[in-house]
Design a protein around this motif. Structure first.
Motif, mmCIF file in Angstrom:
data_model
loop_
_atom_site.group_PDB
_atom_site.id
_atom_site.type_symbol
_atom_site.label_atom_id
_atom_site.label_comp_id
_atom_site.label_asym_id
_atom_site.label_seq_id
_atom_site.Cartn_x
_atom_site.Cartn_y
_atom_site.Cartn_z
ATOM 1 N N PRO A 109 -5.843 19.130 -13.193
ATOM 2 C CA PRO A 109 -5.056 18.124 -12.469
ATOM 3 C C PRO A 109 -3.572 18.486 -12.445
ATOM 4 C CG PRO A 109 -5.609 17.312 -14.645
ATOM 5 C CD PRO A 109 -6.313 18.636 -14.493
ATOM 6 N N ILE A 110 -2.967 18.338 -11.255
ATOM 7 C CA ILE A 110 -1.533 18.608 -11.134
ATOM 8 C C ILE A 110 -0.785 17.425 -10.524
ATOM 9 C CG2 ILE A 110 -1.859 21.104 -10.974
ATOM 10 C CD1 ILE A 110 -1.201 20.683 -7.894
ATOM 11 N N GLY A 111 -1.518 16.422 -10.066
ATOM 12 C CA GLY A 111 -0.862 15.276 -9.446
ATOM 13 C C GLY A 111 -1.844 14.177 -9.131
ATOM 14 N N MET A 112 -1.297 13.123 -8.549
ATOM 15 C CA MET A 112 -2.104 11.985 -8.111
ATOM 16 C C MET A 112 -1.530 11.521 -6.783
ATOM 17 S SD MET A 112 -4.590 9.863 -8.986
ATOM 18 C CE MET A 112 -4.751 9.831 -10.752
ATOM 19 N N VAL A 113 -2.391 11.250 -5.821
ATOM 20 C CA VAL A 113 -1.929 10.678 -4.556
ATOM 21 C C VAL A 113 -2.584 9.310 -4.420
ATOM 22 C CG1 VAL A 113 -3.686 11.820 -3.121
ATOM 23 C CG2 VAL A 113 -1.543 11.103 -2.099
ATOM 24 N N SER A 114 -1.752 8.316 -4.132
ATOM 25 C CA SER A 114 -2.250 6.945 -4.029
ATOM 26 C C SER A 114 -2.096 6.441 -2.607
ATOM 27 C CB SER A 114 -1.472 6.032 -4.979
ATOM 28 O OG SER A 114 -0.159 5.842 -4.481
ATOM 29 N N ILE A 115 -2.766 5.340 -2.348
ATOM 30 C CA ILE A 115 -2.654 4.707 -1.044
ATOM 31 C C ILE A 115 -1.198 4.310 -0.776
ATOM 32 C CG2 ILE A 115 -3.222 2.378 -1.836
ATOM 33 C CD1 ILE A 115 -4.938 2.123 0.732
ATOM 34 N N GLY A 116 -0.481 3.942 -1.832
ATOM 35 C CA GLY A 116 0.932 3.612 -1.683
ATOM 36 C C GLY A 116 1.770 4.819 -1.298
ATOM 37 N N ASP A 117 1.497 5.980 -1.923
ATOM 38 C CA ASP A 117 2.207 7.216 -1.562
ATOM 39 C C ASP A 117 2.018 7.521 -0.084
ATOM 40 O OD1 ASP A 117 2.889 7.675 -4.281
ATOM 41 O OD2 ASP A 117 1.072 8.867 -4.609
ATOM 42 N N LEU A 118 0.802 7.359 0.379
ATOM 43 C CA LEU A 118 0.490 7.672 1.771
ATOM 44 C C LEU A 118 1.081 6.646 2.725
ATOM 45 C CD1 LEU A 118 -3.134 8.847 1.131
ATOM 46 C CD2 LEU A 118 -1.222 10.301 1.813
ATOM 47 N N ALA A 119 1.147 5.390 2.283
ATOM 48 C CA ALA A 119 1.755 4.354 3.130
ATOM 49 C C ALA A 119 3.227 4.655 3.351
ATOM 50 C CB ALA A 119 1.580 2.980 2.488
ATOM 51 N N VAL A 120 3.910 5.064 2.310
ATOM 52 C CA VAL A 120 5.329 5.408 2.423
ATOM 53 C C VAL A 120 5.496 6.597 3.368
ATOM 54 C CG1 VAL A 120 7.324 6.296 1.163
ATOM 55 C CG2 VAL A 120 5.947 4.454 0.171
ATOM 56 N N GLN A 121 4.629 7.590 3.231
ATOM 57 C CA GLN A 121 4.702 8.796 4.067
ATOM 58 C C GLN A 121 4.418 8.485 5.528
ATOM 59 O OE1 GLN A 121 1.395 10.613 5.007
ATOM 60 N NE2 GLN A 121 2.617 11.816 6.389
ATOM 61 N N ARG A 122 3.470 7.606 5.787
ATOM 62 C CA ARG A 122 3.067 7.314 7.167
ATOM 63 C C ARG A 122 3.972 6.314 7.868
ATOM 64 N NH1 ARG A 122 -2.762 7.595 8.851
ATOM 65 N NH2 ARG A 122 -3.343 9.627 8.077
ATOM 66 N N ASP A 123 4.396 5.275 7.138
ATOM 67 C CA ASP A 123 5.246 4.253 7.749
ATOM 68 C C ASP A 123 6.041 3.567 6.648
ATOM 69 O OD1 ASP A 123 6.486 2.215 9.121
ATOM 70 O OD2 ASP A 123 4.641 1.235 9.774
#
Length: 138
Positions: A109-123
């Protein structure tokens, strides 16, 4: 050009060994303001425990908080590679109805991606992005 997972992930996720107590895991979640911790053995990803796992699989069953995290963590994991498009992580979350995906190189493991991370990235103006940007309630 599409963003890659390693551009939106949270690097260096909090990780514990399988024998770590639920009490210690809860303390780490509080300390870091997170709702998930990776379970790692000999550098390899073995599980993921969430705050919900602790409540549903331990507290609700009246397990002692000295119980090892290995007893309540999820072991059937969906993972993503750091070089994959962020859209691949979104697809995995939708397909498996999950909110977070460990980012791994091999089994490490080198990281974690969350729905919140993606929400910030998308909008960055979305309600979820706003909520995700707020400091944790402690």
């Amino acid at each position: 050009m599409a963003m890659k997972v390693n551009e939106v992930m949270t690097p260096v996720p909090v990780a514990v060994s399988p024998d770590t107590s639920l009490s210690e895991v809860g303390g780490l979640m509080r300390q870091h303001g997170i709702g998930d911790v990776l379970v790692v053995h000999e550098g390899r990803l073995r599980g993921l425990v969430t705050d919900r796992d602790i409540v549903v699989r331990a507290v609700a069953l009246q397990k002692d908080m000295s119980t090892a995290v290995a007893e309540v963590c999820s072991t059937n994991l969906v993972t993503v590679a750091p070089g994959e498009d962020a859209d691949a992580a979104v697809r995995l979350m939708r397909e498996h109805a999950i909110r977070r995906v460990p980012v791994v190189e091999g089994e490490h493991p080198i990281g974690m991606v969350s729905i919140g991370d993606l929400a910030v990235q998308r909008d960055e103006r979305s309600a979820l992005a706003d909520i995700s940007a707020e400091p944790p309630n402690t």
